[in-house]
Motif scaffolding. Structure first.
Motif, PDB file in Angstrom:
ATOM      1  N   ARG A 128     108.689 -39.060  -3.760  1.00  0.00           N
ATOM      2  CA  ARG A 128     107.549 -38.965  -2.839  1.00  0.00           C
ATOM      3  C   ARG A 128     107.626 -40.051  -1.782  1.00  0.00           C
ATOM      4  O   ARG A 128     107.362 -39.826  -0.599  1.00  0.00           O
ATOM      5  CB  ARG A 128     106.229 -39.057  -3.607  1.00  0.00           C
ATOM      6  CG  ARG A 128     105.961 -37.890  -4.523  1.00  0.00           C
ATOM      7  CD  ARG A 128     104.493 -37.816  -4.903  1.00  0.00           C
ATOM      8  NE  ARG A 128     104.009 -39.037  -5.549  1.00  0.00           N
ATOM      9  CZ  ARG A 128     104.096 -39.272  -6.853  1.00  0.00           C
ATOM     10  NH1 ARG A 128     104.658 -38.379  -7.654  1.00  0.00           N
ATOM     11  NH2 ARG A 128     103.613 -40.390  -7.368  1.00  0.00           N
ATOM     12  N   SER A 129     107.974 -41.263  -2.210  1.00  0.00           N
ATOM     13  CA  SER A 129     108.063 -42.376  -1.275  1.00  0.00           C
ATOM     14  C   SER A 129     109.108 -42.120  -0.204  1.00  0.00           C
ATOM     15  O   SER A 129     108.866 -42.342   0.989  1.00  0.00           O
ATOM     16  CB  SER A 129     108.396 -43.663  -2.039  1.00  0.00           C
ATOM     17  OG  SER A 129     108.625 -44.731  -1.150  1.00  0.00           O
ATOM     18  N   ARG A 155     110.275 -39.288   0.784  1.00  0.00           N
ATOM     19  CA  ARG A 155     109.873 -38.154   1.625  1.00  0.00           C
ATOM     20  C   ARG A 155     108.820 -38.562   2.650  1.00  0.00           C
ATOM     21  O   ARG A 155     108.888 -38.185   3.827  1.00  0.00           O
ATOM     22  CB  ARG A 155     109.331 -37.036   0.735  1.00  0.00           C
ATOM     23  CG  ARG A 155     108.888 -35.781   1.490  1.00  0.00           C
ATOM     24  CD  ARG A 155     108.117 -34.867   0.556  1.00  0.00           C
ATOM     25  NE  ARG A 155     106.871 -35.491   0.099  1.00  0.00           N
ATOM     26  CZ  ARG A 155     106.285 -35.238  -1.072  1.00  0.00           C
ATOM     27  NH1 ARG A 155     106.843 -34.386  -1.920  1.00  0.00           N
ATOM     28  NH2 ARG A 155     105.162 -35.848  -1.391  1.00  0.00           N
ATOM     29  N   ASP A 156     107.829 -39.370   2.202  1.00  0.00           N
ATOM     30  CA  ASP A 156     106.679 -39.672   3.055  1.00  0.00           C
ATOM     31  C   ASP A 156     106.766 -41.024   3.734  1.00  0.00           C
ATOM     32  O   ASP A 156     105.937 -41.346   4.594  1.00  0.00           O
ATOM     33  CB  ASP A 156     105.395 -39.616   2.222  1.00  0.00           C
ATOM     34  CG  ASP A 156     105.154 -38.230   1.609  1.00  0.00           C
ATOM     35  OD1 ASP A 156     105.707 -37.245   2.142  1.00  0.00           O
ATOM     36  OD2 ASP A 156     104.444 -38.150   0.592  1.00  0.00           O
TER      37      ASP A 156
END
Length: 356
Positions: A346-347, A349-350
């Motif tokens: 997630r990190s 990706r975002d």
């Protein structure tokens, strides 16, 4: 260990099955490699040549159909099969060892752990690099206070493979659970959590560098542990110059270690565990401990590297099954590492840090 050896069925005879699991199982007192499952004719021939007494099966269903003839199933199959095959094995009443990563998500890993508990069966995860020579050495040094309070832990698992090899490990299909984050990342995250406990924050960068590659091949993970230690973890297939395997900085001293544990190379060369000198490292590769100087210019003193001991994993599995000894790597520990890997994904990706 006394009594009839525990009969092991091994699912998969690719790299993981043939190089790691089969030799370790076959050389562990109290275990015997009973059956290898592979539908590939070449791999069937290879298994029969390496283990003449082994039985062969073309699919896992053949194995589960005669679950009463086995005492343990080991899953060395592609990542996407781990959850369905582990579920089927547990429902067939068989203890299970699963290669890492046990699952694609922490929730799936915890569901498997709950199923194993419900059935009263062992479910263990093959995190062999807890028995790497450098990791065993560092763990001893930390326990003995040689570095003081550890402030920063740097861990690198880097390779130079400028051309993709292809296959499911480099597939961009999320269902394959490929890429370095879940492959080598499973190792470096597990080691960091074993050494320094749970993480409270995760930041990551995951990049696809090579032309034709589909999955991440150059990844960085930064962890903040609950005890304040910062871990910086690097996994890469695109490192033209390899950094130190470990660089650990503490309040009293630092430890720097280059080079990989020799056990994988030995297994690839067909050397069996139990051979004289197994897991030992040449003293030219020993890490150095000291303060205020670089090890590359002679700073610090050499620290003898403890022998690596992959055989200890399966010895512990055999003891757990026969004597009720502790599970060497639990599915819930693997789930904690998957929490970190999911946060890292997630990190990356975002572009944000993720709190756990």
């Amino acid at each position: 260990m006394t009594g009839t050896p525990l009969r092991v069925g091994l699912v998969g005879y690719g790299l993981a099955g043939s190089v790691f699991h089969a030799p370790l199982i076959a050389t562990t007192e109290g275990l015997t490699l009973d059956t290898v499952v592979t539908s590939n004719p070449r791999r069937q021939e290879q298994a029969r040549a390496e283990f003449p007494d082994v039985r062969l099966a073309t699919g896992p269903d053949e194995l589960f159909a005669r679950a009463g003839e086995l005492d343990l199933v080991v899953l060395a199959s592609p990542n996407k099969t781990h959850v369905p095959l582990a579920t089927a094995a547990l429902k067939a009443g068989l203890p299970v060892v699963v290669d890492k990563p046990i699952a694609g998500t922490a929730a799936e890993a915890r569901d498997l752990a709950a199923l194993a508990d419900e059935r009263g069966l062992l479910l263990s995860v093959f995190q062999n690099r807890r028995w790497d020579n450098d990791f065993l050495t560092l763990r001893r040094m930390i326990a003995e206070g040689e570095l003081g309070d550890v402030w920063r832990f740097e861990s690198r698992f880097e390779r130079w493979r400028p051309q993709p090899k292809g296959g499911w490990r480099e597939s961009g299909d999320p269902a394959e659970i490929g890429g370095l984050l879940y492959d080598l990342g499973s190792h470096v995250v597990d080691q960091a959590l074993v050494l320094f406990g749970p993480a409270t924050q995760v930041y990551a960068e995951a990049v696809v560098r090579r032309a034709g590659a589909e999955a991440d091949d150059d990844t960085f993970i930064a962890l903040t542990h609950a005890n304040g230690v910062r871990s910086h973890l690097y996994v890469s297939a695109t490192a033209a110059q390899l950094g130190p395997r470990f660089r650990v900085l503490g309040s009293r001293a630092g430890y720097v270690k280059y080079g990989l544990d020799p056990q994988e190379a030995a297994l690839r060369e067909g050397i069996r565990p139990g051979t004289e000198g197994w897991g030992a490292e040449n003293d030219t590769l020993w890490g150095r401990v000291g303060s205020g100087e670089s090890p590359l210019t002679g700073g610090g003193r050499p620290v003898p590297t403890l022998p690596g001991d992959y055989p200890a994993y399966y010895a512990a599995v055999a003891a757990a099954l026969r004597d009720g000894a502790p599970n060497p790597v639990t599915a819930r520990e693997a789930a904690d590492a998957l929490d970190v890997l999911e946060a890292a994904r997630r990190s990356a990706r975002d572009g944000v840090a993720v709190r756990l």
